[in-house]
Design a protein around this motif. Structure first.
Motif, PDB file in Angstrom:
ATOM      1  N   GLY A  45      -1.446   1.542  -2.264  1.00 42.68           N
ATOM      2  CA  GLY A  45      -1.010   2.637  -3.134  1.00 42.68           C
ATOM      3  C   GLY A  45       0.288   2.307  -3.845  1.00 42.68           C
ATOM      4  N   ALA A  46       1.214   1.701  -3.094  1.00 40.64           N
ATOM      5  CA  ALA A  46       2.508   1.357  -3.684  1.00 40.64           C
ATOM      6  C   ALA A  46       2.340   0.312  -4.777  1.00 40.64           C
ATOM      7  N   GLY A  47       1.485  -0.699  -4.511  1.00 35.92           N
ATOM      8  CA  GLY A  47       1.229  -1.718  -5.532  1.00 35.92           C
ATOM      9  C   GLY A  47       0.635  -1.090  -6.780  1.00 35.92           C
ATOM     10  N   ARG A  94       4.841   1.694 -19.197  1.00 34.82           N
ATOM     11  CA  ARG A  94       5.949   1.158 -19.982  1.00 34.82           C
ATOM     12  C   ARG A  94       5.416   0.327 -21.147  1.00 34.82           C
ATOM     13  N   ARG A 120       3.152   2.159 -13.373  1.00 33.91           N
ATOM     14  CA  ARG A 120       4.442   2.289 -14.061  1.00 33.91           C
ATOM     15  C   ARG A 120       4.594   1.191 -15.109  1.00 33.91           C
ATOM     16  N   LEU A 144       0.979   1.971  -7.753  1.00 31.34           N
ATOM     17  CA  LEU A 144       2.011   2.779  -8.402  1.00 31.34           C
ATOM     18  C   LEU A 144       2.860   1.902  -9.321  1.00 31.34           C
ATOM     19  N   ASN A 145       3.253   0.723  -8.793  1.00 28.06           N
ATOM     20  CA  ASN A 145       4.044  -0.189  -9.607  1.00 28.06           C
ATOM     21  C   ASN A 145       3.272  -0.654 -10.830  1.00 28.06           C
ATOM     22  N   LYS A 180       2.270 -10.763 -13.815  1.00 28.29           N
ATOM     23  CA  LYS A 180       3.180  -9.799 -13.219  1.00 28.29           C
ATOM     24  C   LYS A 180       2.399  -8.742 -12.449  1.00 28.29           C
ATOM     25  N   GLU A 198       1.946  -7.979  -8.292  1.00 30.15           N
ATOM     26  CA  GLU A 198       2.306  -6.653  -7.778  1.00 30.15           C
ATOM     27  C   GLU A 198       1.277  -6.150  -6.772  1.00 30.15           C
ATOM     28  N   ARG A 249       6.769 -13.859  -7.636  1.00 27.59           N
ATOM     29  CA  ARG A 249       6.302 -14.136  -8.980  1.00 27.59           C
ATOM     30  C   ARG A 249       6.946 -15.398  -9.543  1.00 27.59           C
ATOM     31  N   ILE A 281       4.673   6.034  -0.039  1.00 28.66           N
ATOM     32  CA  ILE A 281       4.205   5.136  -1.102  1.00 28.66           C
ATOM     33  C   ILE A 281       5.352   4.780  -2.038  1.00 28.66           C
TER      34      ILE A 281
END
Lengths: 133, 239
Positions: free
Chosen positions: A98-100, A110, A106, A102-103, A59, A63, B170, B155
């Motif tokens: 950066g977005a990847g 979790r 997160r 961030l995911n 996963k 990402e 995925r 972002i």
């Protein structure tokens, strides 16, 4: 124990050589017993848990790739439209990365929260730090 | 590879769009009737002490219900049917793909992307319906210094937009890679002669692993759907 003896010239809180040795061996003993107990209480990883861990790994890998890929493609397209090659692509790849990230962060947060909740709920493993409560 | 090829059984042209009935469609229809048939049959007795089939049906219900509840809280249970349908559909499609000579619908990115896009549209719709324009606050964390806005907001926006892509890639990549791997290893069995025992063992082991992956990917799809739902309902806070 000689640390209470003022004749020796050692101040409070300073250990003599043999005390230090004794302390070290006691610390080693505790370390050994602790790792023994940890091994005894640690849950055995079964196939299902290992599979879930593998799923989590995949996963997270996906990402990262998707973030950079999306940034590259959108940046390329924007450059084509606006005629700014290569600047927007560079910016978008960085932002996508950066977005990847961030995911991923997160997801990791979790997982961490879940693991902590599971550990608190586990009756067989006592947390030594929480005994006073 | 042959197992990933689309065959048109019934040619159909809808206003210039190719809407033929293919082997992919056939397996989706099979999955649909299997799910409906199984759940209806398993629950037909509705006994207080469930029998074997009823247990399976109840187990799958509880599994998804717990997942949705843990991730979204009480509010999210409204959308339980959505998550359950997705989970069971993907699961049955993945499992049908494990039958030799069958077709794995989820090994095509068109299908998985359509499912992921559905999730994306539904979740975004729910977010705007519940919070109005306040849903856009999702992209601007509270207490964000003004200087960081031009960096953080894009972002956050991209990380939101890539969700359907990572969700679909995925599932599709796992299913396709797994089946390809099995095929490659199985191909070695014959060509290696006596030594083919080694890839044969590997193939058997990977088949077991593939069943696990088939289940896991369905589960991850459903878990992520409920996590995204949580974002739409509770705006990043964990209920």
């Amino acid at each position: 124990m000689s640390d209470g003896d003022p004749e020796k010239g050692l101040g409070r809180g300073v250990l003599s050589a043999e005390d230090r040795e004794a302390f070290k061996s006691r610390a080693g003993e505790i370390d050994r017993r602790l790792s023994e107990a940890k091994a005894r209480y640690a849950p055995k990883p079964d196939a299902r848990q290992r599979g879930q861990a593998m799923g989590q790994g995949l996963k997270i890998a996906v990402e990262l790739v998707v973030g950079v890929g999306f940034g590259a493609i959108v940046g390329w397209w924007l450059d084509d439209v606006l005629g700014t090659r290569p600047w927007l692509m560079i910016v978008m790849v960085l932002l996508g990365f950066g977005a990847g990230m961030l995911n991923i962060i997160r997801t990791a947060q979790r997982l961490q929260a879940q693991a902590e909740a599971a550990q608190m709920a586990a009756p067989s493993v006592r947390d030594a730090d929480r005994d006073e409560e | 590879m042959e197992q990933f090829e689309i065959n048109r059984y019934l040619k159909l042209d809808l206003f210039g769009l190719d809407a033929s009935f293919t082997n992919s469609s056939l397996f989706m229809v099979i999955a649909f009737f299997l799910i409906i048939g199984f759940l209806t049959y398993a629950m037909s007795n509705r006994s207080l002490v469930p029998g074997r089939l009823q247990s399976v049906a109840e187990l799958s219900y509880e599994f998804v219900a717990n997942m949705v509840y843990e991730n979204t809280g009480k509010e999210g249970m409204k959308y339980f049917p959505f998550v359950f349908s997705l989970f069971i559909f993907v699961l049955v499609l993945n499992m049908l793909g494990m039958i030799p000579y069958s077709f794995t619908v989820t090994s095509h990115i068109v299908v998985t992307f359509a499912l992921a896009a559905l999730v994306f549209v539904v979740v975004t719709g729910i977010g705007f319906a519940r919070h109005g324009l306040g849903f856009l606050k999702l992209f601007k964390p509270e207490g964000l210094p003004a200087a960081l806005v031009p960096i953080i907001v894009p972002i956050e926006l991209i990380s939101y937009l890539i969700r359907p892509i990572s969700l679909s890639v995925r599932l599709f990549a796992n299913m396709m890679a797994g089946h390809t791997l099995l095929k490659v290893f199985a191909g070695f069995v014959v060509s290696l002669g006596v030594a083919g025992v080694v890839p044969l063992i590997a193939t058997v082991a990977f088949t077991g692993l593939e069943f696990l992956v088939a289940f896991l990917q369905a589960m991850i799809f459903a878990v992520l759907t409920s996590i995204y739902l949580n974002d739409a309902i509770n705006m990043h806070d964990h209920h």
